[in-house]
Design a protein around this motif. Structure first.
Motif, short mmCIF file in Angstrom:
data_model
loop_
_atom_site.label_atom_id
_atom_site.label_comp_id
_atom_site.label_asym_id
_atom_site.label_seq_id
_atom_site.Cartn_x
_atom_site.Cartn_y
_atom_site.Cartn_z
N ASP A 253 -6.94 41.47 -18.60
CA ASP A 253 -6.81 40.54 -19.35
C ASP A 253 -6.38 41.47 -21.14
OD1 ASP A 253 -8.33 39.07 -17.75
OD2 ASP A 253 -10.63 39.64 -18.58
N ALA A 254 -5.89 42.21 -21.02
CA ALA A 254 -4.79 42.45 -22.20
C ALA A 254 -3.44 42.20 -22.06
CB ALA A 254 -4.37 44.06 -22.33
N PRO A 255 -3.25 41.34 -23.17
CA PRO A 255 -1.57 40.80 -22.78
C PRO A 255 -0.99 41.68 -22.44
CG PRO A 255 -2.49 40.65 -25.55
CD PRO A 255 -3.60 41.36 -24.34
N ALA A 256 -0.37 41.37 -21.88
CA ALA A 256 1.65 41.76 -21.04
C ALA A 256 2.76 42.43 -21.98
CB ALA A 256 1.58 41.50 -19.50
N GLY A 257 2.22 43.30 -22.96
CA GLY A 257 3.80 43.19 -23.74
C GLY A 257 3.74 42.45 -25.08
N PRO A 258 4.88 42.15 -24.74
CA PRO A 258 5.30 41.17 -25.82
C PRO A 258 5.67 39.79 -25.23
CG PRO A 258 6.92 41.55 -24.32
CD PRO A 258 6.38 42.37 -23.93
N LEU A 259 4.54 39.97 -24.05
CA LEU A 259 3.77 37.82 -23.35
C LEU A 259 3.11 37.21 -23.84
CD1 LEU A 259 5.07 38.87 -19.38
CD2 LEU A 259 6.56 38.15 -21.77
N ALA A 260 2.97 35.89 -23.73
CA ALA A 260 1.53 35.48 -24.14
C ALA A 260 0.57 35.46 -22.96
CB ALA A 260 1.88 34.28 -24.34
N TRP A 261 0.81 36.48 -21.72
CA TRP A 261 0.38 35.86 -21.09
C TRP A 261 -0.57 37.27 -20.83
CZ3 TRP A 261 4.45 34.55 -17.07
CH2 TRP A 261 5.05 33.75 -17.02
N SER A 262 -1.91 37.21 -20.12
CA SER A 262 -2.74 37.81 -19.96
C SER A 262 -1.91 39.55 -18.71
CB SER A 262 -3.74 38.26 -18.74
OG SER A 262 -4.09 37.71 -17.89
N CYS A 263 -2.51 41.15 -18.56
CA CYS A 263 -1.71 41.43 -17.20
C CYS A 263 -2.03 40.85 -16.29
CB CYS A 263 -2.16 42.69 -17.75
SG CYS A 263 -1.75 43.72 -19.52
N TRP A 264 -3.19 40.16 -16.12
CA TRP A 264 -3.85 39.74 -14.89
C TRP A 264 -2.66 38.53 -14.62
CZ3 TRP A 264 -8.08 40.89 -11.54
CH2 TRP A 264 -8.30 39.93 -10.56
N GLU A 265 -2.50 37.65 -15.25
CA GLU A 265 -1.72 36.66 -15.17
C GLU A 265 -0.17 37.03 -14.74
OE1 GLU A 265 -3.50 33.32 -18.47
OE2 GLU A 265 -2.42 34.84 -18.78
N THR A 266 0.18 38.23 -15.34
CA THR A 266 1.56 38.29 -15.38
C THR A 266 2.30 39.35 -13.84
OG1 THR A 266 1.64 38.99 -17.79
CG2 THR A 266 3.65 39.69 -15.98
N THR A 267 1.06 39.39 -13.71
CA THR A 267 0.63 40.00 -11.88
C THR A 267 0.76 39.05 -11.33
OG1 THR A 267 -0.42 42.05 -12.67
CG2 THR A 267 -0.10 42.15 -9.94
N GLU A 268 -0.11 37.88 -11.51
CA GLU A 268 -0.40 36.54 -10.26
C GLU A 268 1.57 35.68 -10.77
OE1 GLU A 268 -4.46 34.64 -9.91
OE2 GLU A 268 -3.22 34.71 -11.84
N HIS A 269 2.12 35.90 -11.94
CA HIS A 269 3.35 35.61 -11.89
C HIS A 269 4.41 36.32 -11.03
CE1 HIS A 269 7.08 34.12 -13.54
NE2 HIS A 269 7.07 34.81 -14.10
N LEU A 270 3.89 37.35 -11.01
CA LEU A 270 5.59 38.16 -10.60
C LEU A 270 4.98 38.15 -8.55
CD1 LEU A 270 6.87 40.30 -10.26
CD2 LEU A 270 5.74 42.11 -10.78
N ALA A 271 3.80 38.08 -8.29
CA ALA A 271 2.90 37.83 -7.29
C ALA A 271 3.77 36.31 -6.85
CB ALA A 271 2.50 37.29 -6.38
N ASP A 272 4.26 35.76 -7.53
CA ASP A 272 4.35 33.68 -7.22
C ASP A 272 6.00 33.50 -7.12
OD1 ASP A 272 3.13 30.86 -7.27
OD2 ASP A 272 4.86 31.19 -8.80
N ASP A 273 6.69 34.75 -8.15
CA ASP A 273 8.02 34.91 -8.26
C ASP A 273 8.66 35.43 -6.62
OD1 ASP A 273 8.85 33.65 -10.98
OD2 ASP A 273 8.29 35.91 -11.25
N LEU A 274 8.46 36.42 -5.91
CA LEU A 274 8.50 36.92 -5.19
C LEU A 274 7.99 35.98 -3.91
CD1 LEU A 274 7.16 40.57 -5.52
CD2 LEU A 274 9.59 40.05 -6.02
N PHE A 275 7.19 35.74 -3.65
CA PHE A 275 7.02 34.60 -2.42
C PHE A 275 7.58 33.70 -3.11
CE2 PHE A 275 4.73 30.16 -1.99
CZ PHE A 275 4.46 30.27 -0.73
N CYS A 276 7.80 32.23 -3.72
CA CYS A 276 8.86 31.15 -3.97
C CYS A 276 10.18 31.96 -3.55
CB CYS A 276 8.82 30.74 -5.20
SG CYS A 276 7.09 30.49 -5.89
N TYR A 277 10.74 33.28 -3.58
CA TYR A 277 12.63 33.32 -3.50
C TYR A 277 12.18 33.68 -1.98
CZ TYR A 277 13.05 35.42 -8.72
OH TYR A 277 12.85 35.25 -10.28
#
Length: 223
Positions: free
Chosen positions: A44-68
């Motif tokens: 639940d910590a911020p993912a580096g410079p992003l406003a998203w948490s590490c959990w949210e960023t990993t979900e976003h990454l999985a979503d990118d791969l799925f949508c591509y």
């Protein structure tokens, strides 16, 4: 804006092998190996410079791969927009995804979702004819382009996640070089590929070059 300020970078003209499904497999495998070393309490910590948490960023990454992957799978490709999956954010300011991980499955479940997204993109890239095109706002693209976009998403978001989770992350130079050539053809030549990819995506600096405040790749087919 274009990926780089006009007139500053030299052109990358050296020959390179294409980006393939095997590169997607490699990037995701390295990401999973790295993330399995994370402290379970740190997601639940911020993912580096992003406003998203590490959990949210990993979900976003999985979503990118799925949508591509989805952009290449329709029988009649639509080049004027994404496949219209319903997307939503779990909180205000969070990523708007079609894919989300069940929090009760914990970090192991989250990584399985990421693994599945990578597997889908890899399988689709392998199975899709070379000439098939799909929509992306940075340039209608082909299977190699979507493979390269998926790899870049993995590499740079793993940098964000590594910062947030206190992990070490340094992907292979040749992998970085291939996606730079495919998506950032005007990126500086003669610099180390990984720092150059971070610079090209607004995440780092190169000697003599200011950090980019906005950027985009060029995903149009090269062949």
């Amino acid at each position: 804006m274009s990926p780089n300020p006009p007139g500053t970078p030299a052109s990358r003209t050296s020959p390179t092998s294409p980006v393939t499904a095997a590169d997607v497999d490699l990037a995701v495998a390295l990401a999973l190996e790295t993330l399995r070393g994370a402290d379970p309490a740190g997601w639940d910590a911020p993912a580096g410079p992003l406003a998203w948490s590490c959990w949210e960023t990993t979900e976003h990454l999985a979503d990118d791969l799925f949508c591509y992957a989805a952009q290449l799978t329709t029988a009649q490709p639509q080049l004027d927009g994404y496949v219209p999956f319903e997307v939503s954010a779990r909180r205000e300011g969070g990523p708007r995804n079609a894919v989300a991980a069940d929090r009760t499955a914990g970090p192991d479940g989250l990584l399985r979702v990421l693994d599945a997204g990578g597997g889908l993109l890899s399988a689709v890239v392998r199975a899709t004819p070379v000439g098939r095109l799909g929509h992306h706002p940075f340039g209608t693209s082909d299977p190699e382009g979507f493979a390269a976009m998926g790899v870049v998403e993995v590499l740079v978001h793993l940098d964000d996640l590594a910062r947030g989770l206190g992990l070490t992350w340094a992907p292979p130079a040749d992998l970085c070089g291939r996606v730079l050539t495919r998506l950032f053809p005007d990126a500086p030549a003669g610099t180390e590929p990984w720092p150059t990819l971070l610079w090209a995506t607004g995440r780092g600096e190169l000697p003599g070059r200011p950090r980019l405040t906005s950027w985009r790749w060029d995903s149009r087919p090269r062949r």
